[in-house]
Design a protein around this motif. Structure first.
Motif, short mmCIF file in Angstrom:
data_model
loop_
_atom_site.label_atom_id
_atom_site.label_comp_id
_atom_site.label_asym_id
_atom_site.label_seq_id
_atom_site.Cartn_x
_atom_site.Cartn_y
_atom_site.Cartn_z
N MET A 96 0.75 -1.23 0.17
CA MET A 96 -0.06 -0.05 -0.04
C MET A 96 1.07 1.15 0.12
SD MET A 96 -2.91 1.19 2.85
CE MET A 96 -3.73 -0.13 2.59
N THR A 97 0.50 2.45 -0.80
CA THR A 97 1.11 3.64 -0.82
C THR A 97 0.60 4.47 0.12
OG1 THR A 97 1.73 3.21 -3.17
CG2 THR A 97 1.92 5.40 -2.40
N HIS A 98 1.51 5.13 0.95
CA HIS A 98 0.99 5.99 1.99
C HIS A 98 1.82 7.43 1.63
CE1 HIS A 98 -0.25 2.90 4.55
NE2 HIS A 98 0.71 2.20 4.32
N GLU A 99 1.00 8.28 1.90
CA GLU A 99 1.52 9.75 1.67
C GLU A 99 1.84 10.37 2.87
OE1 GLU A 99 -1.06 11.58 -2.16
OE2 GLU A 99 -2.11 11.36 -0.06
N PHE A 100 3.11 11.20 2.97
CA PHE A 100 3.46 11.88 4.22
C PHE A 100 3.83 13.18 4.23
CE2 PHE A 100 4.89 7.33 4.00
CZ PHE A 100 4.67 6.95 5.20
N ALA B 196 11.02 18.49 0.07
CA ALA B 196 11.27 18.01 -0.98
C ALA B 196 12.63 17.19 -1.15
CB ALA B 196 11.53 19.38 -1.88
N ARG B 197 13.63 17.87 -0.49
CA ARG B 197 14.89 17.15 -0.52
C ARG B 197 14.72 15.60 0.13
NH1 ARG B 197 19.24 21.30 1.30
NH2 ARG B 197 20.79 19.34 0.84
N ALA B 198 13.91 15.61 1.24
CA ALA B 198 13.67 14.39 2.04
C ALA B 198 12.86 13.26 1.29
CB ALA B 198 13.35 14.69 3.47
N GLY B 199 12.22 13.71 0.46
CA GLY B 199 10.97 12.95 -0.15
C GLY B 199 9.86 13.04 0.30
N TYR B 200 9.15 13.98 1.08
CA TYR B 200 7.80 14.09 1.57
C TYR B 200 6.99 14.35 0.27
CZ TYR B 200 9.28 13.93 6.19
OH TYR B 200 10.03 13.54 7.42
N ASP B 201 5.65 14.01 0.48
CA ASP B 201 4.69 14.61 -0.57
C ASP B 201 4.06 16.16 -0.09
OD1 ASP B 201 4.28 12.09 -1.77
OD2 ASP B 201 3.80 11.44 0.22
N TYR B 202 3.94 16.30 1.27
CA TYR B 202 3.40 17.76 1.70
C TYR B 202 4.13 18.31 2.72
CZ TYR B 202 -0.92 15.42 -0.05
OH TYR B 202 -1.89 14.71 -0.48
N VAL B 203 3.94 19.54 3.07
CA VAL B 203 4.14 20.10 4.32
C VAL B 203 3.09 20.30 5.07
CG1 VAL B 203 6.62 20.91 3.46
CG2 VAL B 203 4.36 22.36 3.21
N SER B 204 3.23 20.60 6.42
CA SER B 204 2.23 21.19 7.25
C SER B 204 2.98 22.43 7.77
CB SER B 204 1.81 20.23 8.31
OG SER B 204 1.34 18.98 7.67
N ASP C 140 8.13 25.34 -7.32
CA ASP C 140 9.26 25.05 -7.94
C ASP C 140 9.68 23.51 -7.61
OD1 ASP C 140 9.89 27.30 -9.01
OD2 ASP C 140 11.29 27.92 -7.48
N THR C 141 9.12 23.04 -6.38
CA THR C 141 9.35 21.76 -5.86
C THR C 141 8.19 20.56 -5.94
OG1 THR C 141 8.68 22.23 -3.68
CG2 THR C 141 11.01 22.58 -3.86
N GLY C 142 6.94 21.07 -6.32
CA GLY C 142 5.76 20.12 -6.31
C GLY C 142 5.53 19.76 -4.92
N ILE C 143 5.98 20.14 -3.91
CA ILE C 143 5.46 19.91 -2.75
C ILE C 143 3.90 20.75 -2.58
CG2 ILE C 143 5.73 20.30 -0.09
CD1 ILE C 143 7.27 18.04 -1.25
N LEU C 144 3.19 19.74 -1.93
CA LEU C 144 1.84 20.39 -1.59
C LEU C 144 1.66 20.77 -0.07
CD1 LEU C 144 -0.62 18.05 -3.80
CD2 LEU C 144 0.44 20.34 -4.18
N VAL C 145 0.70 21.50 0.29
CA VAL C 145 0.44 21.83 1.54
C VAL C 145 -0.90 20.98 2.09
CG1 VAL C 145 -0.09 23.92 3.21
CG2 VAL C 145 1.34 24.28 1.40
N LEU C 146 -0.34 20.14 3.00
CA LEU C 146 -1.48 19.33 3.84
C LEU C 146 -2.51 20.21 4.54
CD1 LEU C 146 -2.86 16.45 3.93
CD2 LEU C 146 -1.14 16.10 5.83
#
Length: 285
Positions: free
Chosen positions: A1-5, A25-33, A64-70
């Motif tokens: 199962m794929t999980h998002e972090f 982004a550098r550590a490999g997360y999907d989002y920031v809070s 620029d990074t593609g990171i989203l805000v959760l």
């Protein structure tokens, strides 16, 4: 199962919002809070609500990074705070593309707190923001039951409950109650571990929450049972640990937190698969 972090701001609170995005982004997360209001007088205040330069820089890093805000935090509806005063916060959260807002109700007047929570949900609805009620054990909404009472009373489509595995454990909340709740109430979960023994004082509980959490699987919280009781949603890794941050630095610590969390879920999923295999073998014998 794929999980998002998501990388929760409290995990690396000394970072500005643009720095938080870069680390995630550098550590490999999907989002920031992102924390947009301080919880203590000692905290740095990242004024995304009023600082247009900071807002512009943060949005540029996200793009620029593609990171989203959760999610964004924290709205604390204490006795002196009316929800309408939080409109700028909601607008800033929506501008960042956040999906949700974390709220707390540190107000001994439960009727007033519930009414204000309902009004906050109504204010957030036009921005497509969920309002997620957190229940730290030292607040006037000290456990899951108290939070559930509020959500049932307000009956708002965008109201949710935020399960933080540390707060759930320290408040001795009920797994049975957790299993009974609507799946739509869960938008994300704060994930961490901690020692099995509860601190003897409120000060000790708060210290653990702010500065001495563990990676999932390292401590004594029964995280697996908690997660088995809720739907699969994104996990915000809120794992502040002052000693490890000092040892590894912010980027490496965030990377290790994500690595440990992924390893925890891999072990959990393998365990579930083994259980299914044993059940199938028993049925076919």
């Amino acid at each position: 199962m794929t999980h998002e972090f998501s990388l929760a701001h409290l995990t690396t609170l000394s970072c500005t919002p643009p720095e938080l995005v870069d680390i995630a982004a550098r550590a490999g997360y999907d989002y920031v809070s992102i924390r947009m209001t301080p919880v203590t007088a000692e905290e740095e205040h990242y004024q995304l609500v009023t600082d247009r330069k900071l807002m512009k820089e943060t949005k540029a890093r996200l793009a620029d990074t593609g990171i989203l805000v959760l999610d964004v935090e924290l709205i604390r509806l204490d006795p002196l705070t009316e929800p309408e005063s939080c409109l700028g916060f909601l607008e800033a959260g929506a501008e960042l593309g956040a999906k949700g807002v974390i709220a707390q109700l540190p107000d001994p007047d439960r009727k007033r707190a519930t009414d204000r929570f309902a009004r906050l949900c109504d204010l957030a609805a036009p921005f497509n923001l969920t309002i997620n009620l957190e229940f730290p054990s030292w607040t006037q909404t000290p456990d899951l039951k108290a939070a559930v009472d509020v959500l049932r009373a307000v009956d708002k489509d965008n109201a949710g409950v935020l399960v933080d595995t540390l707060h759930f454990d320290r408040s001795r909340s009920s797994l049975e109650l957790l299993r009974q709740l609507p799946g739509s109430w869960f938008n994300f979960i704060h994930l961490c571990d901690a020692p099995a023994k509860h601190p003897d004082s409120v000060e000790g509980v708060i210290h653990t929450a702010r500065a001495d959490r563990y990676y999932p699987g390292e401590g004594g919280i029964d995280i697996k049972q908690i997660l088995d009781s809720v739907p699969t949603v994104p996990f915000s890794l809120e794992i502040p640990n002052d000693r490890r941050i000092k040892r590894y630095g912010r980027l490496e610590y965030a990377r290790r937190a994500l690595e440990a969390s992924r390893r925890f879920f891999a072990d959990r999923d393998n365990c579930h698969n083994d259980q299914k295999s044993r059940i199938l073998m028993a049925v076919n014998q």
